[in-house]
Design a protein around this motif. Structure first.
Motif, PDB file in Angstrom:
ATOM      1  N   SER A 158      70.681 -34.886  47.228  1.00 41.79           N
ATOM      2  CA  SER A 158      70.800 -36.199  46.583  1.00 41.79           C
ATOM      3  C   SER A 158      69.719 -36.399  45.528  1.00 41.79           C
ATOM      4  N   ASN A 159      70.111 -37.085  44.453  1.00 43.83           N
ATOM      5  CA  ASN A 159      69.196 -37.408  43.348  1.00 43.83           C
ATOM      6  C   ASN A 159      68.740 -36.187  42.561  1.00 43.83           C
ATOM      7  N   GLN A 160      69.431 -35.053  42.703  1.00 46.46           N
ATOM      8  CA  GLN A 160      69.038 -33.851  41.974  1.00 46.46           C
ATOM      9  C   GLN A 160      70.257 -33.202  41.319  1.00 46.46           C
ATOM     10  N   GLY A 161      69.974 -32.424  40.265  1.00 48.98           N
ATOM     11  CA  GLY A 161      71.016 -31.687  39.566  1.00 48.98           C
ATOM     12  C   GLY A 161      71.273 -32.220  38.172  1.00 48.98           C
ATOM     13  N   PRO A 162      71.872 -31.395  37.303  1.00 46.05           N
ATOM     14  CA  PRO A 162      72.156 -31.821  35.922  1.00 46.05           C
ATOM     15  C   PRO A 162      73.086 -33.023  35.843  1.00 46.05           C
ATOM     16  N   GLY A 163      73.922 -33.214  36.872  1.00 44.31           N
ATOM     17  CA  GLY A 163      74.852 -34.343  36.874  1.00 44.31           C
ATOM     18  C   GLY A 163      74.584 -35.311  38.006  1.00 44.31           C
ATOM     19  N   LYS A 164      73.326 -35.466  38.381  1.00 42.72           N
ATOM     20  CA  LYS A 164      73.002 -36.320  39.532  1.00 42.72           C
ATOM     21  C   LYS A 164      73.485 -37.751  39.320  1.00 42.72           C
ATOM     22  N   GLY A 165      73.904 -38.384  40.415  1.00 37.26           N
ATOM     23  CA  GLY A 165      74.298 -39.785  40.350  1.00 37.26           C
ATOM     24  C   GLY A 165      73.085 -40.682  40.178  1.00 37.26           C
ATOM     25  N   GLU A 166      73.281 -41.796  39.495  1.00 40.01           N
ATOM     26  CA  GLU A 166      72.189 -42.738  39.233  1.00 40.01           C
ATOM     27  C   GLU A 166      72.374 -44.007  40.061  1.00 40.01           C
ATOM     28  N   ARG A 167      71.292 -44.757  40.186  1.00 39.35           N
ATOM     29  CA  ARG A 167      71.328 -46.005  40.946  1.00 39.35           C
ATOM     30  C   ARG A 167      71.973 -47.111  40.113  1.00 39.35           C
TER      31      ARG A 167
ATOM     32  N   ARG B 165      73.788 -51.298  40.168  1.00 41.11           N
ATOM     33  CA  ARG B 165      73.405 -52.645  40.588  1.00 41.11           C
ATOM     34  C   ARG B 165      73.528 -52.800  42.102  1.00 41.11           C
ATOM     35  N   TYR B 166      72.682 -53.652  42.649  1.00 46.62           N
ATOM     36  CA  TYR B 166      72.694 -53.986  44.074  1.00 46.62           C
ATOM     37  C   TYR B 166      72.466 -52.757  44.956  1.00 46.62           C
ATOM     38  N   GLY B 167      71.837 -51.727  44.392  1.00 49.23           N
ATOM     39  CA  GLY B 167      71.505 -50.549  45.183  1.00 49.23           C
ATOM     40  C   GLY B 167      72.615 -49.536  45.327  1.00 49.23           C
ATOM     41  N   ARG B 168      73.830 -49.869  44.902  1.00 51.89           N
ATOM     42  CA  ARG B 168      74.925 -48.907  45.010  1.00 51.89           C
ATOM     43  C   ARG B 168      74.746 -47.827  43.958  1.00 51.89           C
ATOM     44  N   CYS B 169      75.001 -46.567  44.335  1.00 48.53           N
ATOM     45  CA  CYS B 169      74.699 -45.448  43.446  1.00 48.53           C
ATOM     46  C   CYS B 169      75.940 -44.662  43.067  1.00 48.53           C
ATOM     47  N   GLY B 170      75.842 -43.991  41.937  1.00 49.16           N
ATOM     48  CA  GLY B 170      76.961 -43.217  41.432  1.00 49.16           C
ATOM     49  C   GLY B 170      77.114 -41.874  42.118  1.00 49.16           C
ATOM     50  N   GLY B 171      78.333 -41.349  42.055  1.00 52.77           N
ATOM     51  CA  GLY B 171      78.591 -40.007  42.549  1.00 52.77           C
ATOM     52  C   GLY B 171      78.067 -38.962  41.575  1.00 52.77           C
ATOM     53  N   GLY B 172      77.753 -37.784  42.092  1.00 52.94           N
ATOM     54  CA  GLY B 172      77.313 -36.695  41.236  1.00 52.94           C
ATOM     55  C   GLY B 172      78.453 -36.169  40.378  1.00 52.94           C
ATOM     56  N   GLY B 173      78.131 -35.690  39.187  1.00 50.52           N
ATOM     57  CA  GLY B 173      79.124 -35.101  38.298  1.00 50.52           C
ATOM     58  C   GLY B 173      78.964 -33.597  38.212  1.00 50.52           C
ATOM     59  N   TYR B 174      80.012 -32.931  37.756  1.00 52.40           N
ATOM     60  CA  TYR B 174      79.963 -31.500  37.415  1.00 52.40           C
ATOM     61  C   TYR B 174      81.182 -31.171  36.552  1.00 52.40           C
ATOM     62  N   GLY B 175      82.301 -30.755  37.163  1.00 49.20           N
ATOM     63  CA  GLY B 175      83.503 -30.473  36.382  1.00 49.20           C
ATOM     64  C   GLY B 175      84.164 -31.728  35.858  1.00 49.20           C
ATOM     65  N   THR B 176      84.007 -32.825  36.603  1.00 50.39           N
ATOM     66  CA  THR B 176      84.410 -34.157  36.145  1.00 50.39           C
ATOM     67  C   THR B 176      83.244 -35.105  36.396  1.00 50.39           C
TER      68      THR B 176
ATOM     69  N   GLY C  53      77.733 -42.986  37.380  1.00 50.77           N
ATOM     70  CA  GLY C  53      78.183 -41.678  37.840  1.00 50.77           C
ATOM     71  C   GLY C  53      77.559 -40.555  37.031  1.00 50.77           C
ATOM     72  N   GLY C  54      77.348 -39.419  37.673  1.00 47.62           N
ATOM     73  CA  GLY C  54      76.728 -38.275  37.017  1.00 47.62           C
ATOM     74  C   GLY C  54      77.609 -37.670  35.936  1.00 47.62           C
ATOM     75  N   GLU C  55      76.980 -36.959  35.003  1.00 47.44           N
ATOM     76  CA  GLU C  55      77.670 -36.428  33.831  1.00 47.44           C
ATOM     77  C   GLU C  55      78.287 -35.047  34.091  1.00 47.44           C
TER      78      GLU C  55
ATOM     79  N   GLY D 227      75.816 -42.272  46.803  1.00 46.32           N
ATOM     80  CA  GLY D 227      76.893 -41.652  46.040  1.00 46.32           C
ATOM     81  C   GLY D 227      77.324 -40.314  46.623  1.00 46.32           C
ATOM     82  N   GLY D 228      78.575 -39.947  46.407  1.00 46.68           N
ATOM     83  CA  GLY D 228      79.078 -38.656  46.871  1.00 46.68           C
ATOM     84  C   GLY D 228      78.569 -37.516  45.995  1.00 46.68           C
ATOM     85  N   GLY D 229      78.274 -36.379  46.607  1.00 45.69           N
ATOM     86  CA  GLY D 229      77.909 -35.193  45.839  1.00 45.69           C
ATOM     87  C   GLY D 229      79.129 -34.591  45.165  1.00 45.69           C
ATOM     88  N   SER D 230      78.915 -33.877  44.075  1.00 46.94           N
ATOM     89  CA  SER D 230      80.049 -33.261  43.377  1.00 46.94           C
ATOM     90  C   SER D 230      80.416 -31.927  44.021  1.00 46.94           C
TER      91      SER D 230
END
Length: 259
Positions: A90-99, A101-112, A121-123, A187-190
């Motif tokens: 969590s919180n690592q990688g080129p497409g890591k999800g970001e925090r 509003r209200y503490g909810r965080c984005g999912g990690g990105g990779y192929g999408t 959401g991660g890139e 957030g979910g990992g990619s």
């Protein structure tokens, strides 16, 4: 093939890998080639073929499974080759999800791209052929300290070189993990990467063996949640896939008859 290896002086676990027991977890060497010249045969139920990978220490080890074999047979739907959640934490990688509003965080990105309403959401990164670059999946974002949630890890990497035949009635997977509290915060990992090369088509003699691809997945964690992890990448070489071949492959693979 099985009758030949069982009646020969070949050694199980060295020349070939035959697993008949049910509910068996077998760990192969990480980040180096596991060579079984006379095939891998997962014949029992609920078999998991994975890696020796230390995820408990502070600097987590990433999982990169490399197999070269003549045949790969997975007999039952409950058996699998699995490198899920062995990529970036969590919180690592080129497409890591970001925090968000209200503490909810984005999912990690990779192929999408990873999912999240607030565009946290991660890139996307990497390239579809998996030949120039092959990547681990990125982790989902952690929630704030007061929410006490963590993102899921990204998927690992699987590379398979199969010289003769693939029969997959189980699954081959490198999925992302779900965050704690599901879609509420972490957030979910990619998904990770799966690269498969079938060498039989490039050999001088004609190979009439039927290939069964079955279920192959690199999907993100937190499936169907607001902060679902992005999909990974799959590439398959050495055969032209039919529409039926890819019915259970997610995401849709990059495919070419030559590498």
């Amino acid at each position: 093939m099985l009758s030949f290896i069982q009646s020969s002086n070949l050694k199980n676990g060295v020349d070939f890998l035959l697993i008949n027991e049910n509910k068996k977890i077998t760990q192969l060497k990480n980040n180096e080639w596991n060579n079984y010249n006379f095939g891998i045969f997962l014949l029992g139920e609920n078999i998991t073929l994975t890696l020796k990978c230390n995820r408990n220490k502070k600097e987590k080890e990433f999982g990169h499974l490399k197999i070269k074999t003549s045949h790969l047979w997975i007999k039952h739907s409950s058996s699998k080759i699995d490198c899920s959640q062995l990529g970036y934490p969590s919180n690592q990688g080129p497409g890591k999800g970001e925090r968000g509003r209200y503490g909810r965080c984005g999912g990690g990105g990779y192929g999408t791209k990873g999912e999240e309403n607030d565009e946290q959401g991660g890139e996307i990164y990497g390239e579809e052929t998996l030949l120039k670059q092959i990547h681990f999946g990125s982790g989902g974002g952690d929630g704030s300290a007061w929410i006490q949630s963590s993102g899921g890890s990204g998927g690992g990497i699987i590379e398979l070189i199969i010289e003769q035949q693939l029969i997959n009635h189980g699954s081959i997977q490198s999925n992302g993990g779900s965050g704690s509290r599901d879609g509420d915060a972490g957030g979910g990992g990619s998904g990770g990467s799966i690269l498969i090369e079938l060498q039989c088509q490039s050999q001088s003699h004609s190979n009439k063996l039927e290939q069964t691809f079955g279920t192959i997945t690199c999907i993100g964690g937190n499936q169907n949640k607001i902060n679902e992890g992005g999909k990974g990448r799959i590439a398959i070489y050495g055969i032209e896939l039919s529409a039926d071949d890819i019915l259970k492959i997610d995401p849709k693979p990059f495919n070419r008859s030559y590498k």
